[in-house]
Design an enzyme around this catalytic site. Structure first.
Site, PDB file in Angstrom:
ATOM      1  CE1 TYR A 170      80.227 -65.975 -43.176  1.00  0.00           C
ATOM      2  CE2 TYR A 170      79.900 -66.681 -45.448  1.00  0.00           C
ATOM      3  CZ  TYR A 170      79.638 -66.823 -44.094  1.00  0.00           C
ATOM      4  OH  TYR A 170      78.790 -67.825 -43.662  1.00  0.00           O
ATOM      5  CE  LYS A 569      57.812 -72.411 -23.740  1.00  0.00           C
ATOM      6  NZ  LYS A 569      56.823 -73.431 -24.031  1.00  0.00           N
ATOM      7  N   GLY A 654      55.483 -90.103 -33.741  1.00  0.00           N
ATOM      8  CA  GLY A 654      54.746 -89.512 -32.633  1.00  0.00           C
ATOM      9  C   GLY A 654      54.186 -90.554 -31.691  1.00  0.00           C
TER      10      GLY A 654
HETATM   11  P1  FAD Z   1      51.196 -88.475 -37.982  1.00  0.00           P
HETATM   12  O1  FAD Z   1      51.624 -87.512 -38.997  1.00  0.00           O
HETATM   13  O2  FAD Z   1      50.284 -87.999 -36.936  1.00  0.00           O
HETATM   14  O3  FAD Z   1      50.566 -89.723 -38.731  1.00  0.00           O
HETATM   15  C1  FAD Z   1      49.881 -90.756 -38.059  1.00  0.00           C
HETATM   16  C2  FAD Z   1      48.937 -91.460 -39.024  1.00  0.00           C
HETATM   17  O4  FAD Z   1      48.450 -92.629 -38.401  1.00  0.00           O
HETATM   18  C3  FAD Z   1      47.733 -90.647 -39.439  1.00  0.00           C
HETATM   19  O5  FAD Z   1      47.658 -90.549 -40.844  1.00  0.00           O
HETATM   20  C4  FAD Z   1      46.537 -91.415 -38.869  1.00  0.00           C
HETATM   21  O6  FAD Z   1      45.397 -91.363 -39.718  1.00  0.00           O
HETATM   22  C5  FAD Z   1      47.094 -92.805 -38.798  1.00  0.00           C
HETATM   23  N1  FAD Z   1      46.450 -93.680 -37.796  1.00  0.00           N
HETATM   24  C6  FAD Z   1      46.317 -93.454 -36.456  1.00  0.00           C
HETATM   25  N2  FAD Z   1      45.728 -94.497 -35.874  1.00  0.00           N
HETATM   26  C7  FAD Z   1      45.457 -95.393 -36.843  1.00  0.00           C
HETATM   27  C8  FAD Z   1      44.876 -96.686 -36.850  1.00  0.00           C
HETATM   28  N3  FAD Z   1      44.464 -97.291 -35.750  1.00  0.00           N
HETATM   29  N4  FAD Z   1      44.753 -97.308 -38.028  1.00  0.00           N
HETATM   30  C9  FAD Z   1      45.184 -96.748 -39.178  1.00  0.00           C
HETATM   31  N5  FAD Z   1      45.761 -95.541 -39.210  1.00  0.00           N
HETATM   32  C10 FAD Z   1      45.901 -94.876 -38.063  1.00  0.00           C
HETATM   33  N6  FAD Z   1      56.917 -80.897 -38.602  1.00  0.00           N
HETATM   34  C11 FAD Z   1      58.062 -80.429 -39.086  1.00  0.00           C
HETATM   35  O7  FAD Z   1      59.090 -81.096 -38.944  1.00  0.00           O
HETATM   36  N7  FAD Z   1      58.112 -79.251 -39.769  1.00  0.00           N
HETATM   37  C12 FAD Z   1      57.033 -78.490 -39.964  1.00  0.00           C
HETATM   38  O8  FAD Z   1      57.120 -77.426 -40.569  1.00  0.00           O
HETATM   39  C13 FAD Z   1      55.807 -78.944 -39.472  1.00  0.00           C
HETATM   40  N8  FAD Z   1      54.695 -78.230 -39.640  1.00  0.00           N
HETATM   41  C14 FAD Z   1      53.524 -78.676 -39.135  1.00  0.00           C
HETATM   42  C15 FAD Z   1      52.385 -77.941 -39.316  1.00  0.00           C
HETATM   43  C16 FAD Z   1      51.187 -78.364 -38.830  1.00  0.00           C
HETATM   44  C17 FAD Z   1      49.973 -77.528 -39.022  1.00  0.00           C
HETATM   45  C18 FAD Z   1      51.097 -79.629 -38.145  1.00  0.00           C
HETATM   46  C19 FAD Z   1      49.789 -80.126 -37.610  1.00  0.00           C
HETATM   47  C20 FAD Z   1      52.231 -80.374 -37.957  1.00  0.00           C
HETATM   48  C21 FAD Z   1      53.460 -79.909 -38.441  1.00  0.00           C
HETATM   49  N9  FAD Z   1      54.625 -80.629 -38.253  1.00  0.00           N
HETATM   50  C22 FAD Z   1      55.796 -80.174 -38.768  1.00  0.00           C
HETATM   51  C23 FAD Z   1      54.662 -81.841 -37.430  1.00  0.00           C
HETATM   52  C24 FAD Z   1      54.708 -83.123 -38.275  1.00  0.00           C
HETATM   53  O9  FAD Z   1      53.696 -83.110 -39.228  1.00  0.00           O
HETATM   54  C25 FAD Z   1      54.620 -84.320 -37.340  1.00  0.00           C
HETATM   55  O10 FAD Z   1      55.705 -84.320 -36.452  1.00  0.00           O
HETATM   56  C26 FAD Z   1      54.621 -85.623 -38.127  1.00  0.00           C
HETATM   57  O11 FAD Z   1      53.535 -85.665 -39.001  1.00  0.00           O
HETATM   58  C27 FAD Z   1      54.547 -86.837 -37.192  1.00  0.00           C
HETATM   59  O12 FAD Z   1      54.566 -87.974 -37.978  1.00  0.00           O
HETATM   60  P2  FAD Z   1      53.940 -89.369 -37.535  1.00  0.00           P
HETATM   61  O13 FAD Z   1      54.035 -90.231 -38.721  1.00  0.00           O
HETATM   62  O14 FAD Z   1      54.561 -89.813 -36.282  1.00  0.00           O
HETATM   63  O15 FAD Z   1      52.426 -89.065 -37.187  1.00  0.00           O
HETATM   64  P1  NAP Z   2      55.020 -77.432 -29.310  1.00  0.00           P
HETATM   65  O1  NAP Z   2      55.965 -76.718 -30.193  1.00  0.00           O
HETATM   66  O2  NAP Z   2      55.533 -78.322 -28.258  1.00  0.00           O
HETATM   67  O3  NAP Z   2      54.072 -76.339 -28.662  1.00  0.00           O
HETATM   68  C1  NAP Z   2      53.046 -76.627 -27.787  1.00  0.00           C
HETATM   69  C2  NAP Z   2      52.524 -75.332 -27.161  1.00  0.00           C
HETATM   70  O4  NAP Z   2      51.524 -75.660 -26.249  1.00  0.00           O
HETATM   71  C3  NAP Z   2      53.566 -74.562 -26.413  1.00  0.00           C
HETATM   72  O5  NAP Z   2      53.364 -73.181 -26.680  1.00  0.00           O
HETATM   73  C4  NAP Z   2      53.275 -74.869 -24.945  1.00  0.00           C
HETATM   74  O6  NAP Z   2      53.742 -73.725 -24.291  1.00  0.00           O
HETATM   75  C5  NAP Z   2      51.770 -75.099 -24.958  1.00  0.00           C
HETATM   76  N1  NAP Z   2      51.291 -76.077 -23.990  1.00  0.00           N
HETATM   77  C6  NAP Z   2      51.837 -77.272 -23.649  1.00  0.00           C
HETATM   78  N2  NAP Z   2      51.051 -77.898 -22.734  1.00  0.00           N
HETATM   79  C7  NAP Z   2      49.983 -77.109 -22.509  1.00  0.00           C
HETATM   80  C8  NAP Z   2      48.829 -77.193 -21.664  1.00  0.00           C
HETATM   81  N3  NAP Z   2      48.624 -78.253 -20.890  1.00  0.00           N
HETATM   82  N4  NAP Z   2      47.956 -76.178 -21.672  1.00  0.00           N
HETATM   83  C9  NAP Z   2      48.156 -75.099 -22.444  1.00  0.00           C
HETATM   84  N5  NAP Z   2      49.208 -74.943 -23.256  1.00  0.00           N
HETATM   85  C10 NAP Z   2      50.133 -75.939 -23.287  1.00  0.00           C
HETATM   86  O7  NAP Z   2      54.042 -78.309 -30.179  1.00  0.00           O
HETATM   87  P2  NAP Z   2      53.126 -77.974 -31.426  1.00  0.00           P
HETATM   88  O8  NAP Z   2      52.983 -76.539 -31.671  1.00  0.00           O
HETATM   89  O9  NAP Z   2      51.917 -78.778 -31.153  1.00  0.00           O
HETATM   90  O10 NAP Z   2      53.919 -78.588 -32.636  1.00  0.00           O
HETATM   91  C11 NAP Z   2      54.161 -80.004 -32.682  1.00  0.00           C
HETATM   92  C12 NAP Z   2      55.470 -80.277 -33.346  1.00  0.00           C
HETATM   93  O11 NAP Z   2      55.378 -79.969 -34.717  1.00  0.00           O
HETATM   94  C13 NAP Z   2      56.537 -79.425 -32.727  1.00  0.00           C
HETATM   95  O12 NAP Z   2      57.508 -80.212 -32.096  1.00  0.00           O
HETATM   96  C14 NAP Z   2      57.103 -78.663 -33.859  1.00  0.00           C
HETATM   97  O13 NAP Z   2      58.509 -78.800 -33.935  1.00  0.00           O
HETATM   98  C15 NAP Z   2      56.501 -79.256 -35.106  1.00  0.00           C
HETATM   99  N6  NAP Z   2      56.168 -78.134 -35.959  1.00  0.00           N
HETATM  100  C16 NAP Z   2      57.177 -77.484 -36.554  1.00  0.00           C
HETATM  101  C17 NAP Z   2      56.911 -76.391 -37.324  1.00  0.00           C
HETATM  102  C18 NAP Z   2      58.022 -75.672 -38.028  1.00  0.00           C
HETATM  103  O14 NAP Z   2      57.744 -74.701 -38.711  1.00  0.00           O
HETATM  104  N7  NAP Z   2      59.249 -76.095 -37.928  1.00  0.00           N
HETATM  105  C19 NAP Z   2      55.614 -75.964 -37.493  1.00  0.00           C
HETATM  106  C20 NAP Z   2      54.607 -76.643 -36.862  1.00  0.00           C
HETATM  107  C21 NAP Z   2      54.903 -77.725 -36.085  1.00  0.00           C
HETATM  108  P3  NAP Z   2      53.485 -73.377 -22.765  1.00  0.00           P
HETATM  109  O15 NAP Z   2      53.656 -74.673 -22.043  1.00  0.00           O
HETATM  110  O16 NAP Z   2      54.491 -72.323 -22.418  1.00  0.00           O
HETATM  111  O17 NAP Z   2      52.108 -72.825 -22.723  1.00  0.00           O
END
Ligand code: FAD
Ligand code: NAP
Ligand code: SF4
Length: 677
Positions: A170, A569, A654
């Site tokens: 700044y 993409k 989700g």
């Molecule tokens: P989920 O987290 O999928 O939870 C659903 C739960 O429902 C599960 O525990 C499952 O066991 C349970 N369930 C399903 N069916 C049943 C049933 N019939 N009976 C009982 N239990 C059941 N998001 C961010 O914002 N920032 C991040 O940095 C980020 N990093 C991520 C990194 C990774 C590696 C991953 C995999 C995800 C990340 N995410 C991140 C995404 C984030 O974790 C999800 O968007 C979030 O967890 C979604 O929440 P949810 O409660 O809708 O579903």
């Molecule tokens: P995402 O960010 O929507 O990425 C999905 C990837 O899959 C994209 O690269 C997409 O790109 C590809 N894809 C989609 N359909 C496909 C198909 N039919 N075949 C092949 N490739 C396909 O979702 P995500 O990585 O699963 O993460 C889930 C959510 O968690 C995201 O919304 C994200 O915000 C969150 N998250 C956040 C962080 C964070 O650090 N903030 C970290 C992890 C997760 P193309 O279609 O171009 O191939």
């Protein structure tokens, strides 16, 4: 244990001579966007008053411009504008007369984002929208007077002090560095000349407000710029600012254009306080330190080491307005900890959205999102203990409903249990600790290892069923998708399947990047080891060369895996990542040799490898493993079965919508629904 005795230093008062701070916990300045919206003063009043009630000793507001050329946001230069601020200062003092509130004076200089922006020289910032107008002598005089006038208006508005920001790229900081100050008059050239403007600002501000008013100067103690300020220049400036009447000096650690993360989740807690410590030894006035101090024990340790006199926590106060009072009462396990994701705070600021917090959607929504007691307590079943189910269950229970929370897994967290395994995302464990404690405290009936079916719920007498079952990974419709070399991201993260030496990752969203981080990572996580962090980002904390980084080459350890991150993409890979953190992930992976490829058409997978078509040409990647990170689909089978059976159910997280779902949206949506349940 007597109140606060676990943190004796944090809860010791600080005597400033003419006034006193009740403790050493400070809420640092953050631009929330409330400064700029209609009704913003009332909303700021509610926001800050909640933090004052939460026990903080001093609050610094978001930045307020001293004049129009300083930036497009809120300005304070007239008594009429000062009168509008009174609602904020009065609300804070009414909440706790002992709490001080200071207004930050922010002149963004070349980052103002208007063609009228000004700077010492016409040098455009790497992140600036316009080349600034070089200030002439009359222009400099006007800026100096406007700073002084703004400070006087802040006093009229009832603030206890002001903070002048002299860092971050700044206006004031652009005078300090040769790269942005190429003047040859008395305001440029030698360091004595380059620091003349910031020091004169401080002198005039002090003159305008008199002796009994807090004046803080925010200094770039380590600006992270190649060719930035040398250590002796930092000390010289700090001493000069002290000499013209600064009450407190606050240390800041980078310019916005620097390519070193200083607050993201991959930065170790309190990594930068050692720099404050060094400056503190050279000064008489109290020092504030900051950056990744998110829990009371971290703050206490910083004070115990003598690194600083005051500890600033900005984002942690968004995450939990009651952080300080919880520490005071020995309830630290109830603190909703800032996980340094930047997703709802800084990413919002830099995309022009109102700030909030991923773990606390009430932040900056205090007047519209309230968790009032329910008029009638009902029995609610929440299925799924991921972020959405956890948020719904705890808000509903807090409001007086009787909640049973089911999960098929053996622990709460859903996909957060995958996220927390990624090096650099260790803080996600804190969110799960918070929810575990809240479930216990609020008497939520937690049933783990329970796969819910409509039959299971029958006869349990629930008034309402909330389906938070999350997602299932998308399985692309591709020949060979079940080939033995194909691994899903869940198996890859949990280590349930071996990963080879050569890997193609299909999908370069957040999860594709996280998986690439995990499988290329070697050794301790930089997020928990300051030396590793310093090596990875080329920071020399010990010798502090110019900017802290000049001439220091980043050294990133790698597992040695040969990894290609692919997407269909043709945009730049990683474009969808967070605005303020995406670049750190891209840079880290590039430094580990991960190749990033856009515009890929997947053809099939067989014994020869992953067959693709890129730019019209066929190409086979003979990789050991193909990891699928191709997005997600809602997991709604339970919801469909329930509704088919005539059971009224609602969807959150989700399960409601998987497209672009993240934890920010899951928690926000669930909390809002539970607030009216
Ligand atoms: P989920 O987290 O999928 O939870 C659903 C739960 O429902 C599960 O525990 C499952 O066991 C349970 N369930 C399903 N069916 C049943 C049933 N019939 N009976 C009982 N239990 C059941 N998001 C961010 O914002 N920032 C991040 O940095 C980020 N990093 C991520 C990194 C990774 C590696 C991953 C995999 C995800 C990340 N995410 C991140 C995404 C984030 O974790 C999800 O968007 C979030 O967890 C979604 O929440 P949810 O409660 O809708 O579903
Ligand atoms: P995402 O960010 O929507 O990425 C999905 C990837 O899959 C994209 O690269 C997409 O790109 C590809 N894809 C989609 N359909 C496909 C198909 N039919 N075949 C092949 N490739 C396909 O979702 P995500 O990585 O699963 O993460 C889930 C959510 O968690 C995201 O919304 C994200 O915000 C969150 N998250 C956040 C962080 C964070 O650090 N903030 C970290 C992890 C997760 P193309 O279609 O171009 O191939
Ligand atoms: Fe902290 Fe993330 Fe909330 Fe920002 S959005 S305050 S970084 S938890």
């Amino acid at each position: 244990m007597p109140s606060g005795s676990r943190y004796p230093l944090l809860f010791s008062p600080l005597d400033l001579g003419f006034t006193r701070l009740k403790n050493r916990a400070l809420m640092g300045s953050m631009h929330t966007g409330l400064e700029d919206v209609p009704g913003g003063f009332e909303r700021q009043a509610a926001f800050f008053a909640e933090r004052a009630r939460g026990g903080v000793g001093m609050i610094i507001t978001g930045g307020i411009a001293p004049n129009r050329e300083a930036g497009g946001g809120a300005k304070l230069s007239t008594p009429e504008e000062a009168a509008q601020h009174r609602i904020v200062t009065e609300a804070v003092h009414a909440a706790d007369p002992e709490v001080k509130i200071c207004m930050q004076i922010l002149h963004t200089g070349p980052l103002a984002g208007t063609p009228e922006c000004v700077a010492p020289s016409a040098v455009r910032s790497r992140i600036g929208r316009f080349t600034p107008n070089e200030l002439d002598e009359a222009g400099i005089e006007k800026q100096l007077n406007d700073f002084a006038n703004c400070a006087a208006m802040a006093k009229l508005a009832g603030y206890d002090g002001v903070e002048v920001i002299g860092s971050a790229g700044y206006l004031l900081s652009t005078f300090l560095v040769e790269k942005t100050n190429q003047r040859t008059d008395q305001w440029g050239g030698s360091f004595e000349n380059r620091m003349r403007f910031p020091v004169e600002v401080m002198r005039r501000v002090r003159e305008a407000v008199g002796p009994d008013f807090i004046v803080i100067f925010r200094i770039a103690a380590m600006d992270m710029l190649e060719g930035g300020m040398a250590w002796d220049e930092v000390v010289t400036l700090a001493k000069a600012v002290e000499a013209v009447g600064a009450t407190i000096i606050s240390t800041h650690f980078c310019w916005h254009e620097a390519q070193v993360p200083t607050i993201a989740t991959m930065v170790p807690r309190a990594a930068f306080t050692q720099v404050t410590s060094r400056l503190r030894k050279a000064l008489k006035v109290p020092l504030i330190t900051s950056n990744r101090i998110n829990m009371p024990d971290v703050a206490e340790a910083v004070l115990e080491r003598g690194d600083a006199d005051l500890v600033s926590m900005a984002r942690p106060m968004l995450a939990d307005p009651d952080l300080v009072v919880k520490a005071l009462e020995g309830r630290e396990d109830e603190i909703n900890t800032c996980i340094a994701c930047n997703q709802a705070c800084l990413d919002h600021t830099f995309t022009g959205q109102l700030v909030s917090c991923l773990v606390n959607p009430r932040a900056c929504r205090e007047t519209e999102l309230t968790y009032a007691p329910a008029t009638q307590s009902r029995r609610i079943a929440v299925v799924g203990a991921g972020p959405a189910g956890l948020a719904y269950a705890t808000v509903a229970a807090q409001r007086g409903h009787k909640v049973t929370l089911f999960d098929a897994g053996g622990e709460i967290g859903g996909q957060f249990n995958l996220a927390r395994r990624i090096p650099g995302k260790e803080e996600f464990n804190e969110t799960l600790r918070y929810y575990r404690r809240m479930i216990d405290k609020l008497g939520v009936d937690l049933r783990l290892n329970t796969q819910v079916t409509p039959d299971l719920l029958k006869g349990m007498g629930f008034d309402e069923v909330v389906v938070a079952t999350g997602i299932e990974p998308r399985k692309p419709d591709l020949e060979g998708i079940d080939h033995p070399r194909v691994v899903g991201y869940i198996d890859a993260i949990l280590g349930r399947r071996p990963i080879g030496k050569t890997v193609a990752i299909m999908g370069a969203g957040g999860i594709g990047f996280d998986v690439a981080e995990l499988i290329t990572h070697e050794g301790p996580s930089g997020a928990t080891d300051i030396d590793v962090f310093a090596r990875e980002w080329g920071i020399d904390f010990k010798n502090h060369p110019r900017g802290g980084v000049t001439g220091v080459k980043p050294q990133v350890a790698t597992s040695g895996r040969d990894v290609i991150l692919m997407q269909r993409k043709s945009d730049a890979v990683g474009r969808s990542l967070g605005r303020t953190t995406g670049w750190t992930h891209r840079l880290t992976l590039q430094r580990r040799g991960v190749r990033m490829l856009g515009g890929v058409e997947y053809v099939k997978i067989d014994d020869a490898g992953l067959h693709t078509r890129i730019g019209g040409e066929d190409k086979v990647f003979d990789v050991d493993t193909v990891i699928v990170c191709a997005g997600q689909l809602p997991l709604r089978s339970l919801y469909d079965e329930l509704t088919a059976a005539g059971v009224k159910a609602s969807l959150v997280g989700g399960a409601f919508e998987a497209m672009e779902l993240d934890a920010k949206r899951a928690i926000d949506q669930a909390s809002r629904l539970a607030a009216v349940a």
